[in-house]
Design an enzyme around this catalytic site. Sequence first.
Site, PDB file in Angstrom:
ATOM      1  N   HIS A 254      -6.882 -10.085   3.185  1.00  0.00           N
ATOM      2  CA  HIS A 254      -6.345 -10.500   1.886  1.00  0.00           C
ATOM      3  C   HIS A 254      -6.149 -12.010   1.887  1.00  0.00           C
ATOM      4  O   HIS A 254      -5.376 -12.515   2.705  1.00  0.00           O
ATOM      5  CB  HIS A 254      -5.000  -9.824   1.631  1.00  0.00           C
ATOM      6  CG  HIS A 254      -5.039  -8.336   1.692  1.00  0.00           C
ATOM      7  ND1 HIS A 254      -4.864  -7.643   2.867  1.00  0.00           N
ATOM      8  CD2 HIS A 254      -5.251  -7.412   0.730  1.00  0.00           C
ATOM      9  CE1 HIS A 254      -4.965  -6.339   2.615  1.00  0.00           C
ATOM     10  NE2 HIS A 254      -5.194  -6.178   1.333  1.00  0.00           N
TER      11      HIS A 254
ATOM     12  N   TYR B 227     -13.026  -1.586  -5.937  1.00  0.00           N
ATOM     13  CA  TYR B 227     -12.975  -0.161  -5.606  1.00  0.00           C
ATOM     14  C   TYR B 227     -11.523   0.320  -5.575  1.00  0.00           C
ATOM     15  O   TYR B 227     -10.587  -0.471  -5.465  1.00  0.00           O
ATOM     16  CB  TYR B 227     -13.647   0.115  -4.249  1.00  0.00           C
ATOM     17  CG  TYR B 227     -12.789  -0.269  -3.074  1.00  0.00           C
ATOM     18  CD1 TYR B 227     -12.065   0.696  -2.370  1.00  0.00           C
ATOM     19  CD2 TYR B 227     -12.661  -1.588  -2.677  1.00  0.00           C
ATOM     20  CE1 TYR B 227     -11.253   0.349  -1.311  1.00  0.00           C
ATOM     21  CE2 TYR B 227     -11.856  -1.947  -1.621  1.00  0.00           C
ATOM     22  CZ  TYR B 227     -11.153  -0.973  -0.936  1.00  0.00           C
ATOM     23  OH  TYR B 227     -10.333  -1.319   0.112  1.00  0.00           O
TER      24      TYR B 227
ATOM     25  N   GLU C 263      -8.484  -2.600  -4.886  1.00  0.00           N
ATOM     26  CA  GLU C 263      -8.791  -4.004  -4.639  1.00  0.00           C
ATOM     27  C   GLU C 263      -9.984  -4.512  -5.439  1.00  0.00           C
ATOM     28  O   GLU C 263     -10.958  -3.792  -5.663  1.00  0.00           O
ATOM     29  CB  GLU C 263      -9.112  -4.214  -3.153  1.00  0.00           C
ATOM     30  CG  GLU C 263      -7.965  -3.871  -2.231  1.00  0.00           C
ATOM     31  CD  GLU C 263      -8.309  -4.027  -0.767  1.00  0.00           C
ATOM     32  OE1 GLU C 263      -7.362  -4.201   0.026  1.00  0.00           O
ATOM     33  OE2 GLU C 263      -9.497  -3.956  -0.397  1.00  0.00           O
TER      34      GLU C 263
ATOM     35  N   HIS D 147      -5.054  -5.669  -6.265  1.00  0.00           N
ATOM     36  CA  HIS D 147      -4.818  -6.923  -5.573  1.00  0.00           C
ATOM     37  C   HIS D 147      -6.121  -7.483  -5.013  1.00  0.00           C
ATOM     38  O   HIS D 147      -7.141  -6.811  -4.969  1.00  0.00           O
ATOM     39  CB  HIS D 147      -3.751  -6.770  -4.482  1.00  0.00           C
ATOM     40  CG  HIS D 147      -4.073  -5.752  -3.435  1.00  0.00           C
ATOM     41  ND1 HIS D 147      -3.870  -4.399  -3.621  1.00  0.00           N
ATOM     42  CD2 HIS D 147      -4.592  -5.882  -2.200  1.00  0.00           C
ATOM     43  CE1 HIS D 147      -4.236  -3.741  -2.531  1.00  0.00           C
ATOM     44  NE2 HIS D 147      -4.691  -4.620  -1.658  1.00  0.00           N
TER      45      HIS D 147
ATOM     46  N   HIS E 165       0.831  -1.209   0.000  1.00  0.00           N
ATOM     47  CA  HIS E 165       0.000   0.000   0.000  1.00  0.00           C
ATOM     48  C   HIS E 165       0.865   1.258   0.000  1.00  0.00           C
ATOM     49  O   HIS E 165       1.630   1.499   0.931  1.00  0.00           O
ATOM     50  CB  HIS E 165      -0.925   0.010   1.223  1.00  0.00           C
ATOM     51  CG  HIS E 165      -1.884  -1.133   1.241  1.00  0.00           C
ATOM     52  ND1 HIS E 165      -1.691  -2.253   2.022  1.00  0.00           N
ATOM     53  CD2 HIS E 165      -3.040  -1.339   0.557  1.00  0.00           C
ATOM     54  CE1 HIS E 165      -2.697  -3.093   1.829  1.00  0.00           C
ATOM     55  NE2 HIS E 165      -3.521  -2.571   0.941  1.00  0.00           N
TER      56      HIS E 165
ATOM     57  N   GLU F 273      -8.432 -11.623  14.322  1.00  0.00           N
ATOM     58  CA  GLU F 273      -8.708 -10.233  14.691  1.00  0.00           C
ATOM     59  C   GLU F 273      -9.725 -10.105  15.815  1.00  0.00           C
ATOM     60  O   GLU F 273      -9.662  -9.181  16.615  1.00  0.00           O
ATOM     61  CB  GLU F 273      -9.229  -9.442  13.488  1.00  0.00           C
ATOM     62  CG  GLU F 273      -8.205  -9.170  12.428  1.00  0.00           C
ATOM     63  CD  GLU F 273      -8.731  -8.259  11.327  1.00  0.00           C
ATOM     64  OE1 GLU F 273      -9.775  -7.601  11.524  1.00  0.00           O
ATOM     65  OE2 GLU F 273      -8.086  -8.197  10.269  1.00  0.00           O
TER      66      GLU F 273
ATOM     67  N   TRP G 145     -14.834   1.870   1.321  1.00  0.00           N
ATOM     68  CA  TRP G 145     -15.320   0.601   0.780  1.00  0.00           C
ATOM     69  C   TRP G 145     -16.602   0.163   1.486  1.00  0.00           C
ATOM     70  O   TRP G 145     -17.515  -0.345   0.842  1.00  0.00           O
ATOM     71  CB  TRP G 145     -14.250  -0.482   0.847  1.00  0.00           C
ATOM     72  CG  TRP G 145     -13.758  -0.810   2.220  1.00  0.00           C
ATOM     73  CD1 TRP G 145     -14.305  -1.731   3.087  1.00  0.00           C
ATOM     74  CD2 TRP G 145     -12.637  -0.233   2.892  1.00  0.00           C
ATOM     75  NE1 TRP G 145     -13.580  -1.747   4.253  1.00  0.00           N
ATOM     76  CE2 TRP G 145     -12.551  -0.847   4.163  1.00  0.00           C
ATOM     77  CE3 TRP G 145     -11.700   0.734   2.534  1.00  0.00           C
ATOM     78  CZ2 TRP G 145     -11.569  -0.519   5.089  1.00  0.00           C
ATOM     79  CZ3 TRP G 145     -10.717   1.065   3.452  1.00  0.00           C
ATOM     80  CH2 TRP G 145     -10.651   0.445   4.714  1.00  0.00           C
TER      81      TRP G 145
ATOM     82  N   CYS H 126     -11.882  -7.161   7.283  1.00  0.00           N
ATOM     83  CA  CYS H 126     -11.335  -7.091   5.929  1.00  0.00           C
ATOM     84  C   CYS H 126     -10.000  -7.826   5.930  1.00  0.00           C
ATOM     85  O   CYS H 126      -9.374  -7.976   6.969  1.00  0.00           O
ATOM     86  CB  CYS H 126     -11.084  -5.643   5.508  1.00  0.00           C
ATOM     87  SG  CYS H 126     -12.533  -4.591   5.531  1.00  0.00           S
TER      88      CYS H 126
END
Length: 193
Positions: free
Chosen positions: A71, A106, A118, A34, A27, A89, A165, A69
């Site tokens: 990846h 977005y 992403e 990605h 980032h 998390e 987002w 959120c």
Amino acid sequence: MSGHEELVVLLDDDGRAIGTHPKATVHHDRTPLHLAFSCYLLDADDRLLLTRRAGTKKTWPGVWTNTCCGHPGPGETVGAAVERRLHDELGLAVVDLRLALPGFRYRAVMADGTVENEICPVLVGRCRHPGDLDPDPEEVGATEWVPFEDLRRDVLSGAREVSPWCRQQLDQLPDHPGSAPPATDPLPPAARA
């Protein structure tokens, strides 16, 4: 992922994997496209677990957003990535995980120029045991259970600020995402397993 360098999957414009990059440095002001995901976790009363991103996060620190959120790593399914991140998390497990917006994409730019870029499938699930909530302070600054309909109304009217987002996703999600049938559109090629 202790002891491992976390990688994100880089994508072409059609959502096909074209390589990987370390998450720690992906980032910046020219963030490549990605693969990511967003999860909305509901309780039995259709309240959404809203989270505030930790103040140390590189992108949108301290901003309220959807539950989780992340990846997917190389070779990891989106569903497995959601389960991993919810556990890591928030200490939570998910049931009835459904694909809601398979091809959501977005691009957003922070005030300092840092970009998020992403293809981000959106999933909705139910929280198995809400009482197990145990946020990791390095990831989550605060949590709040909010009636989904109230949150959606407040965000879309501008009465409540959330991540860019999350606002776009709330605009596209169905009114009752916890009871909506799973989306039938395909996932981007890189997210299929």
